[in-house]
Design an enzyme around this catalytic site. Structure first.
Site, PDB file in Angstrom:
ATOM      1  N   ASN A  27     117.100  58.529  79.377  1.00 33.25           N
ATOM      2  CA  ASN A  27     116.695  57.815  78.174  1.00 33.25           C
ATOM      3  C   ASN A  27     117.513  56.657  78.255  1.00 33.25           C
ATOM      4  OD1 ASN A  27     115.430  60.413  77.236  1.00 33.25           O
ATOM      5  ND2 ASN A  27     116.986  61.350  76.469  1.00 33.25           N
ATOM      6  N   TYR A  57     128.869  69.054  86.700  1.00 39.53           N
ATOM      7  CA  TYR A  57     129.458  67.664  86.441  1.00 39.53           C
ATOM      8  C   TYR A  57     129.272  66.815  87.622  1.00 39.53           C
ATOM      9  CZ  TYR A  57     132.664  63.941  84.996  1.00 39.53           C
ATOM     10  OH  TYR A  57     133.252  62.760  84.453  1.00 39.53           O
ATOM     11  N   GLY A  74     134.048  64.592  71.478  1.00 47.76           N
ATOM     12  CA  GLY A  74     134.586  63.438  71.128  1.00 47.76           C
ATOM     13  C   GLY A  74     134.927  63.762  69.617  1.00 47.76           C
ATOM     14  N   LYS A 127     122.643  68.029  81.303  1.00 51.63           N
ATOM     15  CA  LYS A 127     121.805  67.399  80.682  1.00 51.63           C
ATOM     16  C   LYS A 127     122.443  65.789  80.243  1.00 51.63           C
ATOM     17  CE  LYS A 127     119.539  69.489  77.347  1.00 51.63           C
ATOM     18  NZ  LYS A 127     118.995  70.581  76.076  1.00 51.63           N
TER      19      LYS A 127
END
Ligand code: UDP
Length: 314
Positions: free
Chosen positions: A100, A146, A37, A92
């Protein structure tokens, strides 16, 4: 004021979602580790009191003070070149990161929408792809990091829904384009626009007969917004069914940019490159009363305006 956490807020889609939720009157908490990003995409939001930003990697424990109404998980490398260069981070963020955020959603009693992908269908043997299709994915190929992370993401999201009663939404995003795509992310549209503007060869992989179906980002954001506010917890395809071969797509961009120096430059087809892709959007039409409104002529014209500001002509 309703509060929404958007992960990947500095990315292409995340930044457009942030704009939309601010326009709808939400307080937006953006989160991004800036791996792919860019703060340029959200620079204009920092002066607003309705926007807050955390520079954080969601693969690590996520803490956000105060209540949250919604969480949108859009953090992930998202182009085939990114997966090759960042395979572990890709795995991850889709797996540990999702875990999370599901934990955070449970703690905050927030509804969570996760960004899945047409890549869960792999190199599809069913065409167009309906949500009921289970896919044809090579788990150990270059795209497996992915595809499998996103498939795991869907599995763990449904498990939190089933076992914890969490309010979950799953959007399967097909190829999307528009302003703020990263110029060098290797995906076909930024590649072709920047090559055409610079007067270089447009790198068509293989014979260019493989197909994709491109959705303008505003249409995608509208679909995601409707899905979040709906009561539908099964996966929903959001994309534009207008399918085109990559060769014809290159020709459209050549015509639009009209740089006499640009040409077609054939390159080898990457491993496991899906041969065809087209969303079946029957579910989105029925459940969300949604369909794309911006066709490729309009969408490409708008996107070209953006690429003119970030690519130096040659
Ligand atoms: N592609 C291409 N030239 C490029 C980049 C991509 O011909 O410079 C092709 C690629 O082989 C694939 C399609 O365009 O068939 C879309 O690729 P992209 O990387 O944009 O995303 P994908 O849909 O494969 O995830």
């Amino acid at each position: 004021m309703k509060r929404v956490l958007i992960t990947g807020a500095a990315g292409f889609i995340g930044s457009h979602l942030s704009d939309r939720f601010i326009r709808e009157g939400y307080l937006v908490i953006g989160m991004d580790n800036l791996l792919t990003g860019s703060l340029d995409n959200i620079e204009h939001l920092f002066k607003l009191k309705e926007f807050d930003f955390y520079h954080h990697d969601v693969s690590k424990f996520v803490h956000v003070p105060g209540h949250l109404d919604y969480i949108l998980h859009f953090a992930s490398p998202a182009s085939p070149i990114d997966y090759l260069q960042m395979p572990i981070q890709t795995l991850k963020v889709g797996s540990l990161g999702t875990h999370n955020l599901l934990g955070l959603a449970k703690e905050k009693k927030a509804r969570i929408l996760i960004a899945s992908t047409s890549e869960v269908y792999g190199d599809p043997l069913e065409h167009p792809q309906k949500e009921t299709y289970w896919g044809n994915v090579n788990p150990i190929g270059p795209r497996g990091v992915y595809d499998e992370a996103k498939r795991f993401q869907e599995a763990i999201t449904m498990a939190y829904h089933t076992y914890h009663g969490l309010e979950t939404r799953i959007v399967r995003i097909f190829n999307t384009y528009g302003p703020r795509m990263r110029v060098n992310d290797g995906r076909v549209l930024p590649a072709f626009f920047s090559q055409a503007i610079r007067g270089e060869g447009l790198t068509v992989f293989g014979d260019g007969e493989q197909t994709r179906s491109f959705c303008y980002v505003d249409d995608l954001v509208e679909g995601i917004y409707r899905l979040l506010l709906s009561d539908y917890n099964q996966p929903v395809n959001i994309g534009n069914p207008a399918e085109i071969t990559i060769m014809d797509f290159a020709r459209e961009i050549l015509r639009l940019v009209d740089n006499p120096k640009a040409f077609i430059d054939y390159r080898p087809l990457p491993v496991d490159d899906p041969k065809q892709r087209q969303p079946d959007i029957t579910v989105a039409r029925k459940v969300l009363d949604w369909e794309p409104r911006i066709d490729r002529v309009e969408g490409l014209a708008r996107t070209y305006e953006y690429f003119k500001t970030v690519v130096t002509p040659g």
